[in-house]
Design an enzyme around this catalytic site. Structure first.
Site, short mmCIF file in Angstrom:
data_model
loop_
_atom_site.label_atom_id
_atom_site.label_comp_id
_atom_site.label_asym_id
_atom_site.label_seq_id
_atom_site.Cartn_x
_atom_site.Cartn_y
_atom_site.Cartn_z
CE LYS A 192 -1.81 2.82 2.88
NZ LYS A 192 -1.80 4.10 2.13
CB SER A 245 3.95 8.54 12.05
OG SER A 245 2.75 7.81 12.03
CD GLU A 266 12.69 3.62 8.56
OE1 GLU A 266 12.65 4.45 9.50
OE2 GLU A 266 12.68 3.94 7.37
CD GLU A 398 9.91 12.01 12.32
OE1 GLU A 398 8.82 11.50 12.61
OE2 GLU A 398 10.79 11.43 11.66
P1 NDP Z 1 1.77 7.77 8.59
O1 NDP Z 1 2.50 6.94 9.54
O2 NDP Z 1 0.40 8.15 8.91
O3 NDP Z 1 1.74 7.07 7.16
C1 NDP Z 1 2.62 6.08 6.69
C2 NDP Z 1 1.84 5.04 5.88
O4 NDP Z 1 0.94 4.34 6.73
C3 NDP Z 1 0.97 5.65 4.79
O5 NDP Z 1 0.91 4.77 3.72
C4 NDP Z 1 -0.37 5.76 5.50
O6 NDP Z 1 -1.44 5.88 4.65
C5 NDP Z 1 -0.40 4.47 6.26
N1 NDP Z 1 -1.30 4.48 7.41
C6 NDP Z 1 -1.84 5.53 8.07
N2 NDP Z 1 -2.61 5.10 9.08
C7 NDP Z 1 -2.54 3.76 9.08
C8 NDP Z 1 -3.11 2.73 9.89
N3 NDP Z 1 -3.90 3.02 10.92
N4 NDP Z 1 -2.84 1.46 9.61
C9 NDP Z 1 -2.02 1.15 8.59
N5 NDP Z 1 -1.46 2.07 7.77
C10 NDP Z 1 -1.71 3.35 8.01
O7 NDP Z 1 2.60 9.03 8.30
P2 NDP Z 1 2.03 10.35 7.61
O8 NDP Z 1 2.19 10.19 6.19
O9 NDP Z 1 0.67 10.71 8.08
O10 NDP Z 1 3.02 11.40 8.21
C11 NDP Z 1 2.83 11.85 9.55
C12 NDP Z 1 4.17 12.00 10.22
O11 NDP Z 1 4.82 10.74 10.24
C13 NDP Z 1 5.13 12.91 9.49
O12 NDP Z 1 4.96 14.22 9.80
C14 NDP Z 1 6.44 12.38 9.98
O13 NDP Z 1 6.74 12.93 11.22
C15 NDP Z 1 6.20 10.90 10.14
N6 NDP Z 1 6.69 10.11 8.99
C16 NDP Z 1 7.79 9.37 9.17
C17 NDP Z 1 8.30 8.65 8.13
C18 NDP Z 1 9.50 7.81 8.27
O14 NDP Z 1 10.08 7.46 7.27
N7 NDP Z 1 9.88 7.44 9.44
C19 NDP Z 1 7.69 8.69 6.80
C20 NDP Z 1 6.49 9.48 6.73
C21 NDP Z 1 6.04 10.15 7.81
P3 NDP Z 1 -1.78 7.31 3.98
O15 NDP Z 1 -0.78 8.31 4.44
O16 NDP Z 1 -1.67 7.03 2.55
O17 NDP Z 1 -3.13 7.67 4.42
#
Ligand code: NDP
Length: 825
Positions: A192, A245, A266, A398
């Protein structure tokens, strides 16, 4: 401006990358995309879809299907159907496919790079020169592990169907990090992508199909968090690999608890960038640019906390400001820009709000005055914040944007303390011209990656992943391959059969009754049913032995009375009273954890030293072998032959881990740069362990020994049925030079005590063997500090076999830290 004017001003002119091919691909699909399942596009309906936009200008790129639970189910079924044949293809067969995928990416590298920059807003220079080449590198690297699978991983099997969830910051690169090892080792995937950036994953799936990847091997289901949640919850998924996140990581850990699904997380980071006064400051300033302004700072391992040696702070900050004045912010397809667009207005708002909070806290915010931002789209200027206290929200949260916060330190110790003053532990960067100092600091940093005089270096051969709340598991390297495999022997372990352990508890739990037989109520403890523990019938207790055996707890090298002042009578299988053990409680666990934390020196002891101690433990157990065997017979009812064999196996196992203590050494990687990366196996810290009832001496030793061999300290809860074997063992510990606090033994109800360990925020990992319900509890309770868990899900090991020792346990007892050391002047 005319060329002549540019020539005299020496300013940059626009240098747009051609986007025709990418837009043609979008048009070919009518800018409408269904899921890619079983090698075909699913029907698309506008009603169940969302837009993906260009962050550079906010314009719509395409409409994307919003995946439902039914879509996820179809994708999992397609992956399940494809998996047996994919695995049967063999390592060489799969290696050829991965090689074809790498070549496919190289052939379409410009299309991928442009599409990625359009969808994500990142500078084309980065997607073209960093993301896409690394995608190909990952596929090629794991083509290699596929080729070597039969010879290098003969005792390991693929997991089956893997659900992978990736974020928006490196959409295609994260896809490659995840699918390359999964597919190489014989798994099939449902991926996904992030809602903001689904396009390159869809292009990849389509081109992979054209490149001959068998249908169903890679499936892409698009959607938001609810689609991700449906994938996590699907019973047909054997593993979830997630990047994103920490909050969502926690949710996923909770949802998967007790399901037996394998998990790697991660997560976020707040990585320190440490500059000593003897650093090459010009290089370090360039390093900062790569650390925090690469990908607009939307990088999990971004060097977002600058820690500068106090004496050079002003000089370094001035240098940085001068450099920041030359940074160019612009639209993603302009080849001359340094910083592109922020992914979405929501993220822009989040960054803005956090910076405003910093201002409210009294921090000084600096941004280049001359900087021009594009009018449309989501942009945030490069930002430097000084006067930040270590407790400030800006130093702890972060930000995930182009915002650098600075703090100062006076001594190397202070630098380490500041660097580690965060709940995260993903990466760190150390700048000093003194190699001895760099190599002294690197192991002291709680992070999975350390770059020396460098930052944000990545390679498929070098594992990447976090300590602490940055998650667990590794991507890349050999360790990344193990994340998609399971030990073959473990798949044959059967669910534990119901056993009845004879113990008793003090009636009413009052202190006076606890040390005498009178007033005790004997109970049978139902094991292995995953439900409640203390139940069943009450009855009378046998005659007391002549000399009362009341084993205390063993905490910080001392025999200690339990805090509650209660003991539990231990009965033989025939119901005779064998002795008593202390009934540990929450406070005893707390003391034991504090003692274990205090024994930090064990982690720094030389492997030779730890090896000697384990040999000495074996020697001292051997001296008392006959007595231990006799006690096993009396306490468990096993035959003399079995008891003698169990003691012999225990001595043998101590020898095994004495041997491994100075041989589980890590590796030296040679990524494509002038330099090396040292992969060090580091201890986790404090491990809480719950032991099963079967083979009570051997299982106890088999869990204790690998943990301490690698430098961990343990708080161990012995078997409920036969705790006296463990308490007898502390006499062996006391005579074997084991430093106080390295091994702490707390007897009592394992379900309760292991539960306390699992929710304790100063425990780094919990191993739970013995009960399926306890496994689930432990995984659920581990989310507080996202500690690592190693549980048997109620399956029974035969601890006498080689399957109950070695690599599986050593990997669980360690975490890999990769230290990058570039060389040359
Ligand atoms: P998320 O953790 O929400 O998203 C990461 C992935 O998980 C996306 O594909 C998202 O879907 C999906 N997701 C969201 N909620 C769920 C759930 N309940 N169950 C399973 N999968 C889920 O990160 P965000 O994109 O919202 O970013 C928010 C914050 O996270 C950022 O500001 C940053 O601080 C951190 N982040 C950290 C990253 C890293 O590499 N460590 C990468 C990205 C973000 P979708 O977003 O498509 O709705």
């Amino acid at each position: 401006m005319s060329i002549a004017e540019y020539f005299s001003s020496m300013d940059y002119g626009p240098a747009p990358e051609d986007d025709k091919a990418a837009r043609a691909w979008l048009a070919e699909h009518n800018a409408r995309f269904g899921h890619f399942i079983g090698g075909a596009w699913s029907p698309f309906s506008d009603a169940a879809s969302f837009e993906t936009q260009e962050p550079a200008n906010g314009r719509m790129l395409a409409r994307i299907a919003q995946g439902s639970a039914a879509d996820v189910d179809r994708a999992v079924s397609a992956a399940r159907a494809a998996q047996p044949a994919w695995y049967r293809l063999g390592g060489h067969g799969r290696a050829k496919h991965l090689y074809a995928l790498a070549r496919m990416v190289q052939r379409h590298s410009r299309l991928f790079a442009v599409l990625e920059s359009l969808d994500n807003g990142k500078p084309i220079r980065e997607s073209r020169d960093i993301d896409i080449p690394l995608v190909a590198r990952h596929l090629l690297y794991y083509a290699g592990w596929a080729q070597l699978q039969e010879s290098e991983f003969p005792d390991w099997a693929p997991l089956g169907v893997v659900g992978q969830i990736v974020p928006w910051n490196f959409p295609l690169l994260m896809l490659a990090w995840k699918i390359a090892p999964a597919l190489a080792l014989g798994n099939c995937v449902v991926l996904k992508p992030a809602e903001f950036t689904p396009l390159t994953a869809l292009l990849f799936a389509e081109l992979a199909d054209r490149a001959g990847l068998p249908k169903g091997v890679l499936n892409v289901v698009t959607g938001d968090g609810t689609t991700g949640a449906a994938l996590v919850e699907h019973a047909g998924v054997d593993k979830i690999a997630f990047t994103g996140s920490t909050e969502v990581g926690r949710l996923i850990r909770k949802t998967t608890a007790g399901t037996g699904k394998s998990l790697t997380l991660e997560l976020g980071g707040k990585s320190p960038f440490i500059v000593f006064d003897d650093a090459d400051l010009d290089s370090a300033a360039e390093g900062v640019v790569d650390a925090i302004w690469f990908n607009q700072g939307q990088v999990c391992c971004a060097g977002s906390r600058l820690l500068v040696h106090e004496g050079i702070e002003q000089r370094f900050v001035d240098k940085l400001r001068r450099r920041m004045e030359t940074l160019r912010v612009g639209t993603s397809l302009d080849k001359g820009i340094d910083i592109g667009a922020i992914i979405d207005p929501i993220q822009l708002e989040r960054i803005t709000t956090l910076v405003e909070r910093g201002v409210e806290e009294g921090c000084a915010v600096w941004q280049p005055a001359t900087l021009r931002l594009p009018k449309d789209g989501s942009y945030f200027p490069p930002t430097l914040i000084t006067g930040v206290s270590p407790a400030s929200v800006l130093a702890q949260e972060e930000i995930f944007g182009p915002v650098l916060v600075t703090m100062t330190f006076r001594t190397p110790d202070e630098a380490v303390a500041l660097a580690n003053h965060t709940r995260y532990g993903l990466a760190a960067s150390v700048w000093t011209e003194t190699i001895g100092r760099a190599l002294d600091i690197a192991p002291r940093l709680a992070s999975g990656v350390v770059w020396i005089n460098a930052t944000n270096l990545f390679d498929a051969s070098v594992g990447f992943g976090g300590y602490r709340e940055s998650g667990f598991g590794r991507e890349g390297g050999r360790e990344g391959a193990y994340e998609y495999l399971k030990p073959r022997a473990w798949t044959a372990f059967k669910p534990r059969t119901q056993t009845r352990a004879k113990v008793s508890v003090p009636a009413g739990g009052d202190e006076t009754s606890s040390t005498s037989q009178a007033g005790h109520v004997a109970i049978d403890v139902a094991q292995g049913d995953g439900e409640g523990d203390l139940s069943l019938a009450t009855r009378n207790v046998g005659t007391p032995l002549f000399i009362d055996r009341t084993a205390k707890l063993f905490i910080g090298g001392k025999q200690t009375r339990p805090d509650g002042g209660n003991s539990t009578v231990v009965l033989s299988p025939a119901g005779e009273r064998l002795g008593e053990v202390g009934d540990g409680n929450r406070k005893d666990i707390r003391d034991a954890v504090a003692a274990a934390r205090g024994a930090q020196k064990w982690a720094n002891a030389t492997p030779h030293n730890r090896s000697q101690v384990l040999f000495f433990l074996a020697e001292n157990l051997a001296v008392r072998a006959t007595e231990f065997a006799r006690q096993l017979v009396e306490r468990t009812g096993m035959s003399e032959t079995d008891a003698t064999a169990e003691v012999e196996h225990s001595i043998d196992r101590l020898f095994t881990y004495a041997a491994w203590a100075d041989k589980f050494e890590g590796a030296i990687h040679q990524p494509p740069l002038r330099g090396v990366a040292l992969a060090m196996n580091e201890p986790l810290g404090v491990i809480g362990i719950g032991c099963p009832d079967e083979q009570p001496l051997l299982s106890f030793i088999s869990l204790l020994a690998p943990a301490i061999a690698l430098g961990n300290r343990v708080v161990i809860v012995p078997s409920r049925a036969c705790p006296l074997m463990a308490t007898d063992f502390y006499q062996v510990i006391e005579t074997s030079d084991v430093p106080p606090g390295v091994v702490n033994i707390v007897t009592g109800d394992p379900r309760t005590l292991v539960g306390v360990l699992a929710s304790h925020d100063d425990v780094d990992a919990v191993w739970s063997f013995g009960d399926a319900g306890q496994s689930a509890d432990v995984e659920r309770a581990s989310i507080g500090n996202l500690k690592r868990t190693f549980v048997d899900h109620g399956r029974e090991l035969d601890w006498t076999t080689p399957d109950a020792e070695g690599l599986v346990f050593l990997r669980q007892a360690s975490q890999v830290k990769n230290i990058w050391i570039p060389y040359g002047d």
